[in-house]
Write a protein that holds these residues in place. Structure first.
Motif, PDB file in Angstrom:
ATOM      1  N   MET A 191       0.846  -1.192   0.000  1.00  9.36           N
ATOM      2  CA  MET A 191       0.000   0.000   0.000  1.00  9.36           C
ATOM      3  C   MET A 191       0.879   1.239   0.000  1.00  9.36           C
ATOM      4  SD  MET A 191      -3.027  -1.145   2.645  1.00  9.36           S
ATOM      5  CE  MET A 191      -1.897  -1.744   3.893  1.00  9.36           C
ATOM      6  N   GLU A 192       0.362   2.304  -0.566  1.00  6.79           N
ATOM      7  CA  GLU A 192       1.123   3.557  -0.570  1.00  6.79           C
ATOM      8  C   GLU A 192       1.420   3.981   0.861  1.00  6.79           C
ATOM      9  OE1 GLU A 192      -0.383   6.701  -2.946  1.00  6.79           O
ATOM     10  OE2 GLU A 192      -0.883   5.391  -4.653  1.00  6.79           O
ATOM     11  N   GLY A 247       5.456   4.870  -2.995  1.00  3.77           N
ATOM     12  CA  GLY A 247       4.598   5.791  -3.734  1.00  3.77           C
ATOM     13  C   GLY A 247       4.180   5.198  -5.063  1.00  3.77           C
ATOM     14  N   PRO A 248       3.318   5.863  -5.818  1.00  8.82           N
ATOM     15  CA  PRO A 248       2.811   5.343  -7.100  1.00  8.82           C
ATOM     16  C   PRO A 248       3.922   4.994  -8.090  1.00  8.82           C
ATOM     17  CG  PRO A 248       1.534   7.252  -6.402  1.00  8.82           C
ATOM     18  CD  PRO A 248       2.695   7.156  -5.459  1.00  8.82           C
ATOM     19  N   SER A 249       5.004   5.779  -8.077  1.00 10.84           N
ATOM     20  CA  SER A 249       6.074   5.546  -9.054  1.00 10.84           C
ATOM     21  C   SER A 249       6.958   4.355  -8.676  1.00 10.84           C
ATOM     22  CB  SER A 249       6.948   6.803  -9.182  1.00 10.84           C
ATOM     23  OG  SER A 249       7.555   7.106  -7.933  1.00 10.84           O
ATOM     24  N   TYR A 272       3.134  -4.648  -6.714  1.00 11.34           N
ATOM     25  CA  TYR A 272       1.857  -4.111  -7.218  1.00 11.34           C
ATOM     26  C   TYR A 272       1.110  -3.411  -6.082  1.00 11.34           C
ATOM     27  CZ  TYR A 272      -0.438  -8.131  -4.997  1.00 11.34           C
ATOM     28  OH  TYR A 272      -0.897  -9.046  -4.092  1.00 11.34           O
ATOM     29  N   PRO A 273       0.230  -2.471  -6.402  1.00  7.09           N
ATOM     30  CA  PRO A 273      -0.472  -1.699  -5.367  1.00  7.09           C
ATOM     31  C   PRO A 273      -1.645  -2.468  -4.762  1.00  7.09           C
ATOM     32  CG  PRO A 273      -1.092  -0.924  -7.531  1.00  7.09           C
ATOM     33  CD  PRO A 273      -0.042  -1.961  -7.757  1.00  7.09           C
ATOM     34  N   ILE A 274      -1.852  -2.249  -3.480  1.00  4.23           N
ATOM     35  CA  ILE A 274      -3.011  -2.776  -2.764  1.00  4.23           C
ATOM     36  C   ILE A 274      -3.806  -1.578  -2.262  1.00  4.23           C
ATOM     37  CG2 ILE A 274      -3.802  -4.115  -0.773  1.00  4.23           C
ATOM     38  CD1 ILE A 274      -1.266  -5.727  -0.915  1.00  4.23           C
TER      39      ILE A 274
END
Length: 293
Positions: A191-192, A247-249, A272-274
């Motif tokens: 997660m971010e 972060g997203p990047s 990968y993002p959660i």
């Protein structure tokens, strides 16, 4: 000092049987060997002394009494020698490629002839060509078939013959092989805002150069964002890459790369993002459990 004894008032002589050499007559040393001596007690007990013993002194000796008829007695002198490992005929440290066959050799001198025992310095078992694992192996030659990295380490050739001290020689076996990499989790979710650590295991010898790369194959250096760490244990390496405040990047693919003189390899981990779960509690839509009176 070693001694043989004979009793008689008549003249006594000591001889070396195998060479028919007269050593002493009565109280006089005849041989030119300065290590030979003779003593007697009351002309009844005669002692032959041999100092600074050598292996060449081994053999039969005769005490001869010059009576008529002549009387004699023989005795055998056995000279024991502690073991010694010889440079000629004994293996030195070896460097081999993984999968090859290895033959260890150990030559030793001593009297009686020494027996040879092989052990691993670490205490781990030795795998014989038959596939049997043993703690020790006997004999001047020890063979290992299809050497693997697990065979790497120090081996001890121990020579003993019952005459202290036993002696040993340390022979190092070094096994060369190209890098290999494996990853326990190739797909990692984060997660971010998280602090996430990626892990990659590698094995190589000679020691490898290890580093991480990002999406564009750029080498990741230590910074406030990234903390690459390498932990080494012999030929094994644990590579860690910690990503601070994800972060997203930061989402995407990361590679752990391992290289040595025999080759190179890499492994990929995808981050990968959660979605962070909502903190709002759902409202209760059921009917009241209490009724007005």
């Amino acid at each position: 000092m070693h001694a043989f004894q004979g009793r008689q008032n008549a003249g006594v002589a000591w001889l070396r049987v195998d060479t028919q050499t007269i050593l002493t007559i009565h109280g006089h040393v005849i041989t030119k060997n300065h290590r030979i001596g003779v003593t007697h007690s009351d002309h009844r007990t005669w002692n032959l002394h041999v100092k600074e013993l050598r292996q060449s002194d081994r053999g039969w000796y005769m005490c001869q009494i010059n009576t008529d008829p002549m009387k004699s007695q023989v005795g055998y002198l056995n000279v024991v020698v502690p073991p010694d490992i010889l440079d000629t005929g004994t293996s030195t440290d070896m460097v081999v490629r993984e999968g090859s066959n290895v033959s260890f050799q150990c030559a030793a001198s001593g009297s009686p002839p020494p027996s040879i025992t092989w052990r691993r310095e670490s205490g781990e078992p030795i795998t014989l060509p038959t596939g049997v694992e043993v703690i020790s192996a006997d004999g001047p030659v020890m063979n290992i078939s299809r050497v693997s990295r697990l065979h790497m380490g120090a081996y001890l050739c121990i020579a003993s013959n019952g005459v202290p001290p036993s002696v040993s020689k340390r022979i190092m076996l070094i096994v060369h092989f190209p890098p290999m990499v494996w990853i326990q989790n190739q797909l990692v979710g984060a997660m971010e805002g998280d602090r996430m650590t990626l892990e990659c295991h590698s094995e190589a010898y000679p020691k490898s150069i290890n580093y991480w790369t990002g999406e564009k194959d750029e080498i990741i250096a230590h910074s406030a964002k990234f903390e690459p760490v390498t932990l080494e244990n012999n030929y094994k390496v644990l590579m860690k890459l910690t990503i601070n405040n994800v972060g997203p990047s930061d989402f995407g693919s990361y590679k752990c790369v391992s290289k040595n003189s025999l080759g190179d390899t890499d492994g990929t981990i995808k981050l990968y993002p959660i979605t962070r779960p909502s903190t709002n509690r759902p409202k209760h839509k059921g009917k009241s459990l209490f009724a007005a009176i």
